[in-house]
Design a protein around this motif. Structure first.
Motif, PDB file in Angstrom:
ATOM      1  N   SER A   7      39.777  44.102  42.416  1.00 57.56           N
ATOM      2  CA  SER A   7      41.197  44.441  42.367  1.00 57.56           C
ATOM      3  C   SER A   7      41.494  45.070  41.013  1.00 57.56           C
ATOM      4  CB  SER A   7      42.051  43.195  42.572  1.00 57.56           C
ATOM      5  OG  SER A   7      43.421  43.537  42.457  1.00 57.56           O
ATOM      6  N   LEU A   8      41.938  46.301  41.040  1.00 59.11           N
ATOM      7  CA  LEU A   8      42.261  47.012  39.804  1.00 59.11           C
ATOM      8  C   LEU A   8      43.765  47.047  39.548  1.00 59.11           C
ATOM      9  CD1 LEU A   8      39.804  50.015  40.171  1.00 59.11           C
ATOM     10  CD2 LEU A   8      39.495  47.930  38.854  1.00 59.11           C
ATOM     11  N   GLU A   9      44.520  46.312  40.366  1.00 60.16           N
ATOM     12  CA  GLU A   9      45.971  46.285  40.251  1.00 60.16           C
ATOM     13  C   GLU A   9      46.389  45.931  38.821  1.00 60.16           C
ATOM     14  OE1 GLU A   9      49.775  44.268  42.525  1.00 60.16           O
ATOM     15  OE2 GLU A   9      47.773  43.453  42.823  1.00 60.16           O
ATOM     16  N   SER A  10      47.282  46.681  38.307  1.00 58.98           N
ATOM     17  CA  SER A  10      47.850  46.555  36.958  1.00 58.98           C
ATOM     18  C   SER A  10      46.854  46.863  35.841  1.00 58.98           C
ATOM     19  CB  SER A  10      48.489  45.173  36.729  1.00 58.98           C
ATOM     20  OG  SER A  10      47.515  44.175  36.519  1.00 58.98           O
ATOM     21  N   VAL A  11      45.630  47.277  36.177  1.00 57.71           N
ATOM     22  CA  VAL A  11      44.652  47.667  35.164  1.00 57.71           C
ATOM     23  C   VAL A  11      44.514  49.181  35.139  1.00 57.71           C
ATOM     24  CG1 VAL A  11      42.253  47.472  34.410  1.00 57.71           C
ATOM     25  CG2 VAL A  11      43.398  45.489  35.395  1.00 57.71           C
ATOM     26  N   ILE A  12      44.283  49.749  36.306  1.00 59.12           N
ATOM     27  CA  ILE A  12      44.130  51.190  36.427  1.00 59.12           C
ATOM     28  C   ILE A  12      44.503  51.596  37.841  1.00 59.12           C
ATOM     29  CG2 ILE A  12      41.699  51.063  37.084  1.00 59.12           C
ATOM     30  CD1 ILE A  12      41.271  53.653  35.482  1.00 59.12           C
ATOM     31  N   ASP A  13      45.126  52.741  37.968  1.00 57.60           N
ATOM     32  CA  ASP A  13      45.507  53.279  39.261  1.00 57.60           C
ATOM     33  C   ASP A  13      44.718  54.568  39.459  1.00 57.60           C
ATOM     34  OD1 ASP A  13      46.779  53.691  41.660  1.00 57.60           O
ATOM     35  OD2 ASP A  13      48.593  54.534  40.773  1.00 57.60           O
ATOM     36  N   LEU A  14      43.584  54.473  40.172  1.00 60.28           N
ATOM     37  CA  LEU A  14      42.737  55.634  40.380  1.00 60.28           C
ATOM     38  C   LEU A  14      43.410  56.635  41.313  1.00 60.28           C
ATOM     39  CD1 LEU A  14      39.193  54.064  40.996  1.00 60.28           C
ATOM     40  CD2 LEU A  14      40.002  55.214  38.945  1.00 60.28           C
TER      41      LEU A  14
END
Length: 191
Positions: A7-14
């Motif tokens: 889960s990349l939520e709130s870290v990076i939005d590819l």
């Protein structure tokens, strides 16, 4: 080996382009991305499942070469579904007119289209509930026909656009119905 989900939520939005480049730069790995942006790294299929999947794809390709109705894709083909997820069914097919309506650039990347027909052939490492959710996602995004083939239990779940899922116990063959006219998959080679 099981699939891993990050889960990349709130870290990076590819962006779609960044996700496409991630997949290309790591071509030894199989990625899918759900509508929320979570990335799943899937293990390769075992040799036995891969051989069965090749048989299935070959039957679909030979039927399509004869009918010339569409385009067949193997498990390496990625699609950007209308809900935003990026999926790679084990086998899929798109009606020729729909495929040709896409631009050359769209066809070269993860085509922004849901296949008309999808197949998921379960590997021992696949989770049934997760695979059923993917099949429902294909149906919700416009797939007209889908088969979830569960070799372990000798069951096939049939997904039809606008209809409830049908579960077949140990069928001998599957019909492409009106989506793949005259296509019949013998399950003798798959089981």
């Amino acid at each position: 080996m099981n699939a891993l989900t990050i889960s990349l939520e709130s870290v990076i939005d590819l962006t779609d382009e960044q996700f496409f480049q991630l997949c290309r730069k790591n071509s030894d790995l199989r990625f899918e991305r759900n509508a929320q942006g979570d990335i799943t790294i899937m293990p390769p299929a075992g040799s036995e499942t891969s051989a069965r999947n090749s048989d299935l794809n070959a039957d679909l390709v030979f039927w399509n070469r004869r009918t010339k109705l569409g385009i067949v894709f193997d498990s390496s083909g990625g699609f950007k579904l209308p809900n935003g997820s990026d999926r790679s069914p084990d086998a899929s097919w798109i009606l020729k007119e729909r495929w040709e309506a896409l631009t050359t650039e769209q066809q070269a990347k993860f085509a922004p289209i849901c296949p008309d027909f999808v197949v998921e052939l379960m590997s021992p490492s696949d989770n049934l509930k997760v695979t059923q959710a993917k099949m429902q996602e294909y149906q919700d995004n416009g797939a007209r026909l889908g088969w979830l083939i569960n070799r372990k239990d000798r069951e096939v779940e049939v997904y039809r656009l606008g209809k409830p899922r049908e579960v077949l116990q140990n069928p001998i063959s599957l019909s492409g119905e009106d989506v793949l006219p005259e296509f019949v998959l013998s399950l003798a080679e798959i089981w």
